[in-house]
Design a protein around this motif. Structure first.
Motif, PDB file in Angstrom:
ATOM      1  N   LEU A   1       0.823  -1.212   0.000  1.00 38.53           N
ATOM      2  CA  LEU A   1       0.000   0.000   0.000  1.00 38.53           C
ATOM      3  C   LEU A   1       0.855   1.259   0.000  1.00 38.53           C
TER       4      LEU A   1
ATOM      5  N   GLU B   1      -6.555  -0.790  -2.650  1.00 42.73           N
ATOM      6  CA  GLU B   1      -6.982  -2.112  -2.182  1.00 42.73           C
ATOM      7  C   GLU B   1      -7.627  -2.911  -3.310  1.00 42.73           C
TER       8      GLU B   1
ATOM      9  N   GLU C   1      -1.507  -6.326   1.620  1.00 44.13           N
ATOM     10  CA  GLU C   1      -1.477  -4.865   1.669  1.00 44.13           C
ATOM     11  C   GLU C   1      -0.341  -4.326   2.546  1.00 44.13           C
TER      12      GLU C   1
END
Length: 222
Positions: free
Chosen positions: A100, A119, A131
């Motif tokens: 992320l 996401e 993530e």
């Protein structure tokens, strides 16, 4: 001389494009065009200049001869071009950042495509649940998938993909083809280098063989 698709605007045009290193020719001169809804598949033996060609088009290297234009404007070294995204053989993730965080870094610099989120992009490329995994802890195939997630987020019309099938299993190869197919279906385009046997996006594809004396892209309808 090249083939081109009728009734479509040209996104990328190269005329007499050549690159030399230390006065030794690497490729060219070559001519080609890429229009909306097309993939230009660049093949050739190792050392034929496939990666170098993409780096010239991306503005990372200065061409030695000829002219290359994106959207009608000349590509200048070091300036890149809005609407163009480059995914190299080495994806360039920051190893200590999570998936992320890497995507946030990329979109912070280059902007983000409307209606997308990190996401969802990770889930689309099979990285749901990763993530918060640092890129340095991922396998080569997972890092390749993270690079694809980055492409899905960037507001780019033209993708420059250097060996996107490398380090991927058959499911990953199918994923690359699906992602490319969805990208060009909306009127975008891609240049894809490969030396493998699995590069067959289910879209209008032409082939440019570097090192081939004819240097004429061959068209393969979807």
């Amino acid at each position: 001389m090249t083939t081109s698709s009728p009734a479509t605007a040209v996104l990328l045009t190269a005329r007499g494009l050549a690159y030399s290193r230390n006065d030794a020719p690497v490729f060219g001169p070559i001519d080609f065009e890429v229009g909306p809804g097309e993939v230009l598949l660049v093949t050739g033996a190792n050392g034929s200049g496939k990666t170098t060609l993409l780096r010239v088009v991306a503005g990372l290297l200065a061409l030695s001869e000829g002219d290359v234009r994106f959207g009608g404007a000349p590509i200048v070294r070091g300036m890149g071009a809005p609407g163009m995204a480059f995914l190299g053989h080495h994806a360039g993730h920051k190893a200590d950042l999570t998936a992320l965080e890497n995507l946030a870094f990329a979109t912070g610099i280059n902007g983000q495509r409307s209606g997308t989120d990190a996401e969802t992009a990770l889930a689309r490329v099979g990285l749901a649940g990763y993530e918060d995994t640092p890129a340095g802890k991922m396998s080569a195939g997972q890092r390749k998938r993270l690079g694809l997630a980055r492409l899905l987020l960037l507001p780019a019309t033209l993708w420059l993909l250097d060996e996107p099938y490398a380090n991927l299993d058959l499911d990953g190869i199918d994923l690359v083809n699906r992602v490319i197919g969805e990208h060009v279906a909306g009127g975008a385009a891609a240049l894809v280098t490969t030396h493998g046997a699995y590069a067959a996006p289910p879209v209008r594809t032409r082939m440019l063989v570097l090192g081939d004396p004819s240097r004429v892209p061959v068209e393969h309808p979807a």
